[in-house]
Design an enzyme around this catalytic site. Structure first.
Site, PDB file in Angstrom:
ATOM      1  N   GLU A 310       0.855  -1.201   0.000  1.00  0.00           N
ATOM      2  CA  GLU A 310       0.000   0.000   0.000  1.00  0.00           C
ATOM      3  C   GLU A 310       0.886   1.244   0.000  1.00  0.00           C
ATOM      4  O   GLU A 310       0.707   2.159   0.800  1.00  0.00           O
ATOM      5  CB  GLU A 310      -0.929  -0.010   1.218  1.00  0.00           C
ATOM      6  N   CYS A 406     -10.516   0.742   7.970  1.00  0.00           N
ATOM      7  CA  CYS A 406      -9.966   2.027   8.387  1.00  0.00           C
ATOM      8  C   CYS A 406     -10.561   3.190   7.606  1.00  0.00           C
ATOM      9  O   CYS A 406     -10.718   4.291   8.135  1.00  0.00           O
ATOM     10  CB  CYS A 406      -8.449   2.015   8.258  1.00  0.00           C
TER      11      CYS A 406
END
Length: 643
Positions: A310, A406
């Site tokens: 990521e 998240c």
């Protein structure tokens, strides 16, 4: 040291008030249901139940990621900001009950983390590299500060002060203390917020400790792994750049590793540099800022181009279809930009906030508030996403929830707090950073000055302000002139104002009287954007932008195979506002060409160039943030052009 003072802001903006109402009426209740596993078909959260188990009020096993608790913290923070815009006694009561539950789950010594309390008691602080203990604590600190500032209630603040007091005994330079830090940065920025509301200097020093020791050799994560009998690196990454701990922070030249971790750390570094007047840290922040925004940021203010980790990859590597561009990363970029503005009144930071909030952040939420994107690509071919493993992170439609959830609560807390990014006061100058209809008050010298802003931004650059000081006062107001603006005009009471333009702000110094009217006009033109030649993914392509809004083409408007479209470089592009489409958007349209094959080549996969023809057609473009709200289909931001 000069910092932005906290501004009390009342939004009246039609664009953002709709989003804030959506957060208040749909997103926060929806996320509360998700946290309680009440949404059919959504990935289970178990987050609230984990706290009940930790408090000894239910039986069961911990479920979810090691950082599952943080979803609850971000929900509380979003609730706090929502209560600031509109008080809701029932919601506040629910939040108070959650805070009570958190207090009951806290351990006698102040420790708070349901994963270690329930699943691995006795193993606290044994795997900071992977298990996010301080990260989770940081999110609860942020929630506690926000809830206290809005409601005046100290219970969660006291809980987190107890937690930090305990942490302060565990980490430090003492003989029996851990000289280490968390794998996922977050507590650093949170501790500075806690310091500001409590004025407890130990909290600021703890934040400084975590920043200053990061990347020291011998590497803390190696020592920690050796102590627990583990490998020095995680299986999926063989470099500590993943957690920005490969070098001491002041030696880092380019942004690398996990994008969210990076911008959370950069946010703390900028805030700390401001608080301590740390010139070397300030220069580091500016160097990293230039690298991110000039070489590693998408047109939509998305960051983190690589799915693996990521992460940032390398300069100019900005693939559109494989991009990761996590919603949280763009949100973190907003956090960082605001702290950079506190370091220096420079419009480039406000430009990035504006680009992010109108593009790469709100693209992460469905217009009805019930589905979310974790990943925000700039090009999607649904068949590719379904059939190729290397595109498994790309979704053609938003999802109801995520196991690693998240992003949904992060976007909720950003939207709910958007008013905090509009204004600030610095060195007795009132700054307007964003053009969002609202009202606030500045203190210029010793005089309170009320300012009301009206606009139809982002669709119009025609902006009005009314200034009402308690008494006539000489002072300065500064207005950001966006980087996309080709020109502007600024009038006070119908006359052209004398302005001094510096680093992207137009400064107006005069004696302000009650009822003074300011008219700022920033014409919005449709721009054909091109990328730097080193950004190879966009060679021969353009993207459309009007004002701060980046546009895209969708299959629903333009048919299949968007790659076959070519927009003429000099043809007229028209604009029209469609009140009925996608909650009201400015639509762009114009002439294009579509590449097709002649009928006599049959089904040939390859052919001569003369067998390819182009036919005249038209295109329609909508704001990027609103894509994937009308069913599944192709989408692209960058389009071939004959410029």
């Amino acid at each position: 040291m000069t910092v932005h003072s906290k501004q009390q802001v009342k939004l009246t903006d039609s664009f953002w008030c709709r989003y804030q109402s959506l957060v208040r009426e749909k997103v926060i209740p929806y996320q509360w249901q998700a946290l309680n596993d009440q949404i059919e078909g959504a990935a289970p959260s178990h987050a609230i139940k984990n706290f009940r188990i930790a408090a000894g009020e239910e039986e069961g096993e911990f479920h979810g990621f090691v950082f599952q608790d943080s979803d609850v913290a971000k929900w509380i923070e979003a609730v706090a900001y929502s209560l600031e815009t509109e008080r809701d006694l029932e919601l506040e009561r629910t939040c108070d009950e959650v805070i009570d539950l958190i207090g009951r789950a806290q351990q006698p010594d102040g420790y708070l983390n349901t994963y270690y309390t329930v699943k691995e008691p006795g193993k606290r602080w044994t795997n900071l590299r992977d298990n996010h203990e301080l990260y989770v604590g940081g999110h609860f600190i942020e929630a506690a500060v926000a809830y206290y500032e809005v409601t005046g209630k100290k219970k969660l603040l006291n809980i987190m002060c107890q937690f930090v007091d305990y942490v302060d005994t565990i980490f430090g330079d003492g003989e029996d203390q851990i000289r280490g830090y968390d794998g996922h940065q977050e507590i650093e920025l949170a501790l500075i917020k806690l310091y500001r509301v409590t004025e407890e200097v130990r909290y600021l020093k703890l934040a400084q400790f975590f920043i200053d020791i990061r990347g020291e050799q011998p590497h803390f994560f190696n020592l920690e792994a050796e102590k627990r009998g583990d490998k020095p690196h995680r299986w999926f990454h063989d470099s500590y750049s993943y957690s920005q701990s490969h070098l001491p922070v002041r030696e880092q030249e380019v942004a690398s590793g996990h994008a969210v971790r990076a911008v959370y750390m950069f946010t703390a570094m900028a805030d700390l540099a401001n608080e301590l007047d740390d010139e070397s840290l300030k220069k580091t922040c500016q160097r990293l800022w230039n690298n991110v925004t000039q070489k590693q940021m998408y047109l939509t203010a998305g960051i983190g181009s690589a799915e693996f980790g990521e992460a940032f990859s390398f300069d100019y590597d900005l693939p559109n279809d494989l991009s990761y561009t996590e919603t949280c990363a763009s949100i973190g970029l907003v956090f960082w930009a605001q702290k950079m503005l506190a370091l220096e009144a420079n419009g480039v930071y406000g430009d990035v906030i504006e680009r992010a909030i109108y593009n790469g952040t709100i693209s992460g939420i469905q217009l009805d508030g019930t589905k979310f994107f974790y990943v925000n690509p700039l090009e999607v071919w649904p068949k590719q996403a379904y059939h190729r493993h290397d595109y498994k992170h790309v979704k053609a439609e938003r999802q109801p929830w995520f196991g690693c959830a998240c992003c949904p609560p992060n976007i909720a807390r950003l939207i709910a707090s958007i008013g905090s990014y509009v204004y600030s006061v610095r060195d007795h100058i009132g700054f307007v950073h964003l053009y969002i209809a609202s009202a606030t008050a500045f203190t210029l010298g010793d005089t309170r000055v009320e300012v009301a802003q009206t606009s139809n931004f982002p669709w119009s650059g025609d902006i009005q302000f009314t200034v009402n000081p308690e008494r006539s006062v000489e002072g300065t107001l500064a207005f950001r002139i966006p980087g996309w603006a080709r020109s502007f005009s600024l009038m006070v009471n119908g006359e052209e104002a004398h302005t001094q333009v510096s680093k992207g702000y137009a400064y107006v110094t005069r004696t302000w009287n009650q009822g003074d009217e300011i008219h700022l006009d920033i014409p919005m033109e449709i721009e054909r954007m091109v990328a730097h030649p080193n950004a190879k993914a966009n060679a021969g392509k353009i993207a459309l932008q009007r004002g701060p809004v980046v546009y895209c083409l969708e299959q629903v408007d333009n048919g299949e195979n968007l790659a076959s479209l070519e927009i003429n470089g000099d043809s007229l592009i028209e604009e029209r506002f469609d009140e009925e489409l996608l909650n009201g958007v400015m639509v762009l349209s114009g002439k294009a060409k579509r590449t097709e094959v002649t009928s006599d080549v049959g089904q040939a996969l390859y052919m001569r160039s003369e067998d390819v023809i182009t036919n005249e057609t038209t295109f329609t473009a909508i704001p990027y943030y609103a894509w994937a709200n009308r069913g599944e289909g192709e989408m692209t931001v960058w389009v071939r052009s004959n410029m």
